[in-house]
Design a protein around this motif. Structure first.
Motif, PDB file in Angstrom:
ATOM      1  N   ASP A 168      67.932  -1.842  22.308  1.00  8.26           N
ATOM      2  CA  ASP A 168      66.948  -0.939  21.451  1.00  8.26           C
ATOM      3  C   ASP A 168      65.496  -1.408  21.627  1.00  8.26           C
ATOM      4  N   CYS A 169      64.778  -0.734  22.324  1.00  9.57           N
ATOM      5  CA  CYS A 169      63.440  -1.296  22.654  1.00  9.57           C
ATOM      6  C   CYS A 169      62.295  -0.806  21.624  1.00  9.57           C
ATOM      7  N   TYR A 170      62.815   0.010  20.610  1.00 10.01           N
ATOM      8  CA  TYR A 170      61.927   0.513  19.773  1.00 10.01           C
ATOM      9  C   TYR A 170      62.311  -0.031  18.370  1.00 10.01           C
ATOM     10  N   GLY A 171      63.441  -0.548  18.163  1.00 15.24           N
ATOM     11  CA  GLY A 171      63.713  -1.440  16.889  1.00 15.24           C
ATOM     12  C   GLY A 171      63.502  -2.888  16.756  1.00 15.24           C
ATOM     13  N   GLU A 172      63.381  -3.156  18.134  1.00 11.74           N
ATOM     14  CA  GLU A 172      63.514  -4.927  17.901  1.00 11.74           C
ATOM     15  C   GLU A 172      62.700  -5.315  19.358  1.00 11.74           C
ATOM     16  N   SER A 173      62.460  -6.524  19.332  1.00 14.35           N
ATOM     17  CA  SER A 173      61.694  -7.004  20.460  1.00 14.35           C
ATOM     18  C   SER A 173      62.682  -7.241  21.683  1.00 14.35           C
ATOM     19  N   ILE A 174      61.990  -7.290  23.009  1.00 16.25           N
ATOM     20  CA  ILE A 174      62.907  -7.465  24.192  1.00 16.25           C
ATOM     21  C   ILE A 174      62.544  -8.911  24.528  1.00 16.25           C
ATOM     22  N   GLU A 175      61.673  -9.687  23.970  1.00 19.43           N
ATOM     23  CA  GLU A 175      61.382 -11.032  24.520  1.00 19.43           C
ATOM     24  C   GLU A 175      62.630 -12.029  24.474  1.00 19.43           C
ATOM     25  N   ASP A 176      63.846 -11.682  23.605  1.00 20.70           N
ATOM     26  CA  ASP A 176      65.013 -12.715  23.610  1.00 20.70           C
ATOM     27  C   ASP A 176      65.759 -12.401  24.807  1.00 20.70           C
ATOM     28  N   LEU A 177      65.721 -11.395  25.781  1.00 18.31           N
ATOM     29  CA  LEU A 177      66.238 -11.274  26.939  1.00 18.31           C
ATOM     30  C   LEU A 177      65.943 -12.506  27.988  1.00 18.31           C
ATOM     31  N   ASP A 178      67.019 -13.099  28.568  1.00 22.28           N
ATOM     32  CA  ASP A 178      66.533 -14.008  29.539  1.00 22.28           C
ATOM     33  C   ASP A 178      65.854 -13.710  30.728  1.00 22.28           C
ATOM     34  N   ILE A 179      66.057 -12.428  31.084  1.00 27.95           N
ATOM     35  CA  ILE A 179      65.340 -11.954  32.432  1.00 27.95           C
ATOM     36  C   ILE A 179      63.791 -11.493  31.942  1.00 27.95           C
ATOM     37  N   ILE A 180      63.537 -11.175  30.673  1.00 23.92           N
ATOM     38  CA  ILE A 180      62.043 -10.938  30.360  1.00 23.92           C
ATOM     39  C   ILE A 180      61.588 -12.219  30.206  1.00 23.92           C
ATOM     40  N   GLN A 181      62.170 -13.306  29.592  1.00 26.49           N
ATOM     41  CA  GLN A 181      61.656 -14.477  29.670  1.00 26.49           C
ATOM     42  C   GLN A 181      61.293 -15.243  30.973  1.00 26.49           C
ATOM     43  N   GLN A 182      62.084 -15.122  31.814  1.00 24.48           N
ATOM     44  CA  GLN A 182      61.913 -15.365  33.291  1.00 24.48           C
ATOM     45  C   GLN A 182      60.566 -14.814  33.841  1.00 24.48           C
ATOM     46  N   VAL A 183      60.491 -13.742  33.497  1.00 24.63           N
ATOM     47  CA  VAL A 183      59.365 -12.791  34.252  1.00 24.63           C
ATOM     48  C   VAL A 183      58.007 -13.107  33.494  1.00 24.63           C
ATOM     49  N   GLY A 184      58.477 -13.413  32.093  1.00 22.02           N
ATOM     50  CA  GLY A 184      56.925 -13.692  31.216  1.00 22.02           C
ATOM     51  C   GLY A 184      56.791 -12.562  30.316  1.00 22.02           C
ATOM     52  N   PHE A 185      56.607 -13.046  29.085  1.00 19.02           N
ATOM     53  CA  PHE A 185      56.150 -11.899  28.054  1.00 19.02           C
ATOM     54  C   PHE A 185      55.191 -12.586  27.278  1.00 19.02           C
ATOM     55  N   ASP A 186      54.084 -11.838  26.997  1.00 17.63           N
ATOM     56  CA  ASP A 186      52.891 -12.228  26.240  1.00 17.63           C
ATOM     57  C   ASP A 186      51.989 -10.816  26.022  1.00 17.63           C
ATOM     58  N   PRO A 187      52.092 -10.529  24.499  1.00 15.46           N
ATOM     59  CA  PRO A 187      51.133  -9.254  24.553  1.00 15.46           C
ATOM     60  C   PRO A 187      49.836  -9.482  24.606  1.00 15.46           C
ATOM     61  N   SER A 188      49.075 -10.544  24.791  1.00 18.17           N
ATOM     62  CA  SER A 188      47.703 -10.875  24.896  1.00 18.17           C
ATOM     63  C   SER A 188      47.184 -10.335  26.073  1.00 18.17           C
ATOM     64  N   PRO A 189      45.817 -10.091  26.202  1.00 20.36           N
ATOM     65  CA  PRO A 189      45.133  -9.634  27.537  1.00 20.36           C
ATOM     66  C   PRO A 189      44.987 -10.999  28.311  1.00 20.36           C
ATOM     67  N   MET A 190      45.450 -12.006  27.984  1.00 22.82           N
ATOM     68  CA  MET A 190      45.280 -13.060  29.082  1.00 22.82           C
ATOM     69  C   MET A 190      46.515 -13.326  29.670  1.00 22.82           C
TER      70      MET A 190
END
Length: 472
Positions: free
Chosen positions: A230-252
């Motif tokens: 559920d990408c609207y009710g919770e964060s996706i950053e806990d998924l392993d594949i997302i962590q491997q690719v990289g997750f950072d809302p900042s512009p940097m």
């Protein structure tokens, strides 16, 4: 037996010396010589509390005690009401989510041949798919999208990382396989578990077909990953594949996906501001700097204008009825103003709600809508959507465009492209590549012939817009 020297001492009643006693051993005690126990003084804390005189009790009147009791009861009622409201809101939100999830889980998978040959809305299906292909091919990263440029879509040789939020049954997998730039990784997320399983099956079938990829290059199937989320009710950053690719809302953020796609699904996030912000944080967090956010959503301008027209007709009808009632009351023979045509309202409907459509689609707002068609506040404007063979009265939410654009800017997403589906058709229909694709897909006849989409299907397609943002 005592010795003769000791006997006289005991007989004379003299107490022997201590050393003598120690030498002799234990001697029986004499109860007459015991001292009575001393009485222990009673501590102040153990003393009995003095009773107050009957008239010396706390000076609180009966009315004051009743007032205190009522305040306590009110606090308990308010607390219970707040808890009930929170639970109701949670159940309502989960109820809507469950309805949507269950609907898409229950939609049968009929196959590509049925969709393009036997479906009642095959013209709408192929037209919408062609528009999505245009968005995917024209607005991939690292390409020239300046006005008038026909070089958009030219491959740079870079392999892209793609995140598809709301991927459904994987209907866009082949479009990504045919994209101008090769795809290294595709990650599909959707809250419907059955849809994710069907997407995995479609991915496996795509790999078994072989053939050619975009621009005629040899087909090499990209790496595909699929997760229920559920990408609207919770964060996706806990998924392993997302962590491997990289997750950072900042512009940097220099890591992350090159493209995040949301086709025909983002409007569910506008149930509340919290869900909309969670969705955009997921998008911005998954995107690398310079990455693209593409998708399509219902056009709030079309919805707002339809709502305004409906409310104007309802207001005219009410005014006509009031004039007729006034004329009857004063006995006037002047005929009342003619009642406007309004086939969208049932006889005797006390509070009409906005509703319209044709034989293949219908939109119905269950509650009151803004008279001017401007949706304020920007969240929670629910309507039920029906599309023949595809959607059965599923709750959706208006996405007020300007509010969405402003909210996207809060997450460093800058608008690059925004067009209605008819505008996309007019822009791309004569392009050598996209025009030829429209013929191969059956959107129109060969040789740049006329559209094979009915007027009713085009009316339904006109409800939507395509967009592209990039992360700055």
């Amino acid at each position: 037996m005592a010795s003769d020297d000791e006997a006289p001492s005991r007989r004379n009643g003299k107490r022997p010396a201590e050393d003598d006693l120690l030498d002799e051993g234990p001697v029986p005690y004499d109860a007459k010589e015991l001292q009575p126990a001393k009485r222990r003084a009673v501590s102040p804390s153990e003393q009995p509390r003095k009773l107050k005189r009957p008239n010396a009790r706390a000076r609180i009147s009966e009315s004051q005690r009743e007032e205190i009791r009522q305040r306590q009861l009110n606090r308990e009622r308010e607390s219970a009401a707040a808890a009930a409201a929170a639970e109701a809101e949670y159940n309502r939100a989960r109820g809507n989510n469950d309805v949507v999830r269950q609907h898409y889980n229950n939609v049968p998978e009929r196959g590509r041949d049925w969709r393009t040959r036997d479906s009642k809305i095959k013209g709408l299906r192929v037209f919408n798919n062609w528009v999505k292909s245009c968005i995917i091919q024209r607005y991939s990263p690292d390409e020239d999208h300046s006005p008038g440029s026909r070089e958009a879509g030219r491959s740079t040789g870079k392999e892209l990382l793609v995140l598809d939020i709301g991927c459904g049954k994987g209907g866009d997998l082949n479009k990504w396989q045919q994209a101008p730039q090769p795809i290294q990784l595709y990650v599909g997320l959707d809250p419907a578990d059955v849809s994710i399983e069907q997407a995995r099956d479609r991915y496996r079938n795509l790999g078994s077909r072989g053939g050619r990829g975009g621009r005629g290059r040899p087909q090499r199937l990209f790496d595909g990953r699929f997760h229920v989320k559920d990408c609207y009710g919770e964060s996706i950053e806990d998924l392993d594949i997302i962590q491997q690719v990289g997750f950072d809302p900042s512009p940097m953020n220099r890591r992350g996906f090159d493209v995040v796609s949301m086709m025909f699904c983002m409007h569910y996030a506008f149930e509340s501001e919290k869900h909309a912000r969670t969705m955009l944080r997921n998008v911005a967090g998954a995107l690398k700097k310079g990455g693209r956010f593409i998708g399509c959503i219902p056009n709030s301008d079309v919805l707002g204008e339809r709502v305004r027209q409906f409310n104007a007709k309802a207001a005219a009808k009410k005014k006509s009825e009031e004039a007729e009632a006034a004329a009857k009351a004063d006995g006037s023979t002047t005929p009342p103003p003619a009642e406007p045509e309004d086939g969208e309202l049932e006889e005797g409907e006390a509070e009409p709600t906005a509703e319209w459509g044709n034989s293949i689609y219908r939109i119905r707002f269950p509650g009151k809508t803004p008279e001017d068609g401007i949706f304020r506040p920007a969240f929670g404007w629910k309507y039920n959507f029906f599309l023949d063979e595809a959607v059965e009265e599923v709750p959706e939410y208006v996405v007020p465009w300007e509010a969405f654009r402003a909210l996207a800017e809060d997450f460093n997403l800058e608008l690059q492209f925004h067009k209605t589906f008819p505008e996309i058709w007019e822009t791309e229909k004569d392009d050598p590549e996209m025009g030829s694709l429209s013929e191969r897909m059956g959107v129109r006849e060969r040789g740049r012939g006329p559209l094979l989409v009915s007027d009713e299907e085009m009316e339904a397609a006109s409800l939507y817009i395509g967009f592209c943002f990039y992360k700055v």
